[in-house]
Motif scaffolding. Structure first.
Motif, PDB file in Angstrom:
ATOM      1  N   UNK A  11     121.023 -18.052  55.891  1.00 55.75           N
ATOM      2  CA  UNK A  11     121.562 -17.287  57.019  1.00 55.75           C
ATOM      3  C   UNK A  11     120.483 -17.179  58.108  1.00 55.75           C
ATOM      4  N   UNK A  12     120.860 -17.384  59.387  1.00 52.78           N
ATOM      5  CA  UNK A  12     119.846 -17.341  60.447  1.00 52.78           C
ATOM      6  C   UNK A  12     119.064 -16.025  60.454  1.00 52.78           C
ATOM      7  N   UNK A  13     119.710 -14.933  60.037  1.00 55.94           N
ATOM      8  CA  UNK A  13     119.004 -13.645  60.027  1.00 55.94           C
ATOM      9  C   UNK A  13     117.822 -13.696  59.054  1.00 55.94           C
ATOM     10  N   UNK A  14     118.033 -14.344  57.902  1.00 58.19           N
ATOM     11  CA  UNK A  14     116.958 -14.431  56.898  1.00 58.19           C
ATOM     12  C   UNK A  14     115.841 -15.341  57.431  1.00 58.19           C
ATOM     13  N   UNK A  15     116.235 -16.479  58.009  1.00 57.08           N
ATOM     14  CA  UNK A  15     115.219 -17.415  58.507  1.00 57.08           C
ATOM     15  C   UNK A  15     114.423 -16.810  59.667  1.00 57.08           C
ATOM     16  N   UNK A  16     115.115 -16.024  60.525  1.00 59.66           N
ATOM     17  CA  UNK A  16     114.386 -15.370  61.623  1.00 59.66           C
ATOM     18  C   UNK A  16     113.406 -14.331  61.083  1.00 59.66           C
ATOM     19  N   UNK A  17     113.801 -13.654  60.021  1.00 57.66           N
ATOM     20  CA  UNK A  17     112.910 -12.664  59.398  1.00 57.66           C
ATOM     21  C   UNK A  17     111.650 -13.362  58.873  1.00 57.66           C
ATOM     22  N   UNK A  18     111.854 -14.546  58.289  1.00 51.78           N
ATOM     23  CA  UNK A  18     110.710 -15.288  57.738  1.00 51.78           C
ATOM     24  C   UNK A  18     109.769 -15.688  58.877  1.00 51.78           C
ATOM     25  N   UNK A  19     110.373 -16.209  59.952  1.00 48.12           N
ATOM     26  CA  UNK A  19     109.549 -16.642  61.082  1.00 48.12           C
ATOM     27  C   UNK A  19     108.763 -15.465  61.671  1.00 48.12           C
ATOM     28  N   UNK A  20     109.447 -14.330  61.801  1.00 50.83           N
ATOM     29  CA  UNK A  20     108.797 -13.149  62.371  1.00 50.83           C
ATOM     30  C   UNK A  20     107.625 -12.690  61.499  1.00 50.83           C
ATOM     31  N   UNK A  21     107.839 -12.729  60.183  1.00 52.81           N
ATOM     32  CA  UNK A  21     106.779 -12.308  59.258  1.00 52.81           C
ATOM     33  C   UNK A  21     105.565 -13.225  59.369  1.00 52.81           C
ATOM     34  N   UNK A  22     105.830 -14.538  59.448  1.00 49.37           N
ATOM     35  CA  UNK A  22     104.711 -15.488  59.544  1.00 49.37           C
ATOM     36  C   UNK A  22     103.924 -15.222  60.845  1.00 49.37           C
ATOM     37  N   UNK A  23     104.674 -15.044  61.939  1.00 52.89           N
ATOM     38  CA  UNK A  23     103.992 -14.829  63.227  1.00 52.89           C
ATOM     39  C   UNK A  23     103.171 -13.543  63.207  1.00 52.89           C
ATOM     40  N   UNK A  24     103.794 -12.451  62.738  1.00 50.76           N
ATOM     41  CA  UNK A  24     103.073 -11.167  62.729  1.00 50.76           C
ATOM     42  C   UNK A  24     101.905 -11.182  61.757  1.00 50.76           C
ATOM     43  N   UNK A  25     102.108 -11.851  60.625  1.00 53.01           N
ATOM     44  CA  UNK A  25     101.024 -11.946  59.639  1.00 53.01           C
ATOM     45  C   UNK A  25      99.816 -12.649  60.259  1.00 53.01           C
TER      46      UNK A  25
END
Ligand code: PEP
Ligand code: MG
Length: 550
Positions: A474-488
């Motif tokens: 689901x795009x919501x899950x993939x966006x969450x992953x991307x956001x986590x990587x960026x913020x991390x």
């Protein structure tokens, strides 16, 4: 030939005979007997068989989980030889002229109740052991087998349901595959099946009539074929051989680096449930362990594992991995991972309930025992400690305070410990949204996509009915992953994925392009993912340009 359709856990084929496993309550009937000597002989023979089983279990546990954890089977053997217990059974058979099953069951109940009422906590905990050994002897007398003992021939196990604790106790070398009626594709039993690389199907109506029949698990189509005709069996044997040939080709990737075509190194680690899984981690050449689900140490026991027992297990893992990273997740109990001795209340909504770090912070004595064991083990290798189900910075600060207190105590008492990293699992939308702040507190993030999908999509991962819409893509899950990587990355953390999605080869390229630093997958997925990493161009500029599409 009959066909059943279910949901596949692993895209592989298994061929073999079915053993139907039923964990229904033991039904023991009282029967009058006349030949007491023969009945006593039956009991003695069953007891000897039980001792032999326990010895085998001890040897197996010794290899897989070490001496301290294996000791429980020695204790069971000793209890089985206890004179009072024997006298009680003998008196009943001789005095009341009853069958051995009944005498063992009644003596087991009596002794177990007696222990349960004792003041001493250690003896109270032995109550469950007495019940267990009595049930073992009764099962042997009734000619039934438990899940732990699968017989000599490898089998496909059919059951209505299997709990994670039952799965973990099975002799994996005797298990070709399993089919169950209940359970969901994201349950921990399913995850264990993947970790052990065992083809499994869920949602299959199983019954005792399947016992002993030849069967094929087609993990690609999600089918169970019962009593296959010769032609079908031959075709499946061919397919299975082809799968083996493909696997052999992947072996050539052993010893090769996990690096993209443009030079980005990815840490390709493996997930495990116990020290026994490390042989597979090494055989598949993983670079480390990215998720050691420590709760299985608690699940396979009848009482809280002691600091010493845990220390031995963590130390073995670190030593066996010889300097490679081992990330141990602290206790993640609750939801589908229930342990009776924790005495957790029944909840209407356990997935959103009292679980994981919430229990650990609420019952610090349990948490401190585990952390002390982990810190002591840190002197023996390259340890990472990871905390599950985090939703706030405050939780992380409280955890770090406890760790600091233990370090201070160890310094004072000269108890050695080494350097270790601390990280949090990102598996709640809350953790994703505050990942920028969380990143300032820890060394790394590990994204738990199984729970992250559950909580993002509001879909209970245990609910088999909702499996078709549990969409980790689901795009919501993939966006969450991307956001986590960026913020991390912005806050100086490295970021990995340890949920099942990390092993999804259709997404490996996407994750690499998002900038993921680590993927932790089931041991059998290491080489297939290595193949894709080595064929991928990471091209980090694409990520910065927002050019990653999903
Ligand atoms: C996850 O939630 O993705 C995870 C790795 O943890 P578990 O599956 O053990 O809950
Ligand atoms: Mg989780």
């Amino acid at each position: 030939m009959e066909k059943y359709t279910g949901k596949s856990i692993l895209k592989e084929i298994a061929i073999g005979k079915i053993l139907f496993y039923s964990k229904d309550e033991q039904v023991v009937q009282r029967k009058s007997i006349t030949d007491t000597a023969a009945e006593l002989a039956r009991f003695e023979k069953a007891k000897e068989a039980a001792v032999a089983q326990l010895n085998q279990l001890y040897e197996k546990a010794l290899k897989e989980v070490g001496e301290v954890n294996a000791a429980i089977f020695e204790v069971h053997s000793m209890m089985l030889e206890d004179e009072d217990f024997h006298d009680s059974i003998r008196n009943m058979i001789e005095g009341q002229k009853v069958n051995a099953e009944y005498a063992v069951a009644v003596a087991g109940d009596n002794f177990s109740r007696m222990f349960a009422e004792m003041d001493d906590e250690y003896f109270r905990a032995r109550s469950a052991d007495i019940k267990d050994i009595a049930e073992r002897v009764v099962s042997i007398l009734q000619g039934r087998q438990g899940a732990g003992e699968l017989g000599d021939e490898p089998v496909i196990l059919a059951a209505r349901d299997l709990a994670p604790s039952e799965t973990v106790q099975m002799d994996k070398s005797k298990l070709l595959g399993f089919v169950t009626e209940l359970g969901s594709a994201n349950s921990h039993t399913a995850i264990l099946a993947r970790t052990m690389n065992i083809p499994a199907l869920i949602g299959i109506h199983t019954s005792e009539t399947m016992n002993g029949k030849m069967a094929v698990i087609d993990g690609i189509k999600g089918e169970l074929i019962l009593d296959p005709d010769e032609e079908t069996l031959f075709a499946y044997q061919e397919k299975k051989d082809e799968q083996e040939r493909q696997k052999a080709l992947l072996q050539e990737l052993k010893g090769k680096e996990d690096v993209t075509r443009d030079g980005k190194k990815i840490r390709l680690f493996a997930n495990i449930g116990s020290v026994g899984d490390i042989a597979k981690v090494l055989a598949n050449d993983a670079g480390g362990i990215g998720l050691f689900r420590s709760e299985f140490l608690y699940l396979e026991k009848q009482d809280y594992p002691t600091e010493e027992e845990q220390f031995q297990a963590y130390k073995s893992a670190l030593e066996m991995m010889g300097g490679r990273k081992v990330i141990i997740r602290t206790l993640d109990i609750g939801a589908d991972k229930q342990v009776e001795y924790f005495g957790l209340d029944k909840e209407d909504n356990p997935a959103m309930g009292y679980r994981a770090i919430r229990i650990c912070l609420d019952r610090p004595e349990i948490f401190q025992t585990q952390l002390r064991a982990l810190l002591r083990a840190s002197a023996y290798g390259n340890l990472g400690i990871m905390y599950p189900m985090i939703i706030s910075v405050d939780e992380v600060k409280r955890i770090k305070d406890i760790v600091k207190e233990i370090k201070a105590e160890f310094d004072e008492k000269d108890i050695p410990y080494g350097n270790f990293e601390q990280g949090v699992m990102i598996e709640t939308p809350a953790a994703v949204m505050i990942s920028g702040e969380l990143g300032k507190e820890v060394d790394f993030f590990s994204i738990g996509t199984n729970d992250l999908t559950q909580y993002t999509l509001a879909i209970d991962r245990q609910n088999a009915k909702l499996d078709p819409i549990y969409d980790a893509h689901h795009p919501a899950v993939l966006k969450m992953i991307q956001m986590t990587i960026e913020n991390g990355h912005k806050s100086g953390c490295w970021v990995g994925i340890c949920g099942e999605l990390g092993a999804d080869t259709t997404l490996t390229e996407t994750f690499v392009k998002m900038g993921v630093d680590e993927l932790s997958v089931t041991p059998a997925s290491v080489l297939p993912i290595r193949k894709i990493i080595r064929e991928t161009v990471a091209d980090a500029a694409n990520v910065a340009n927002g050019d990653v599409h999903f």
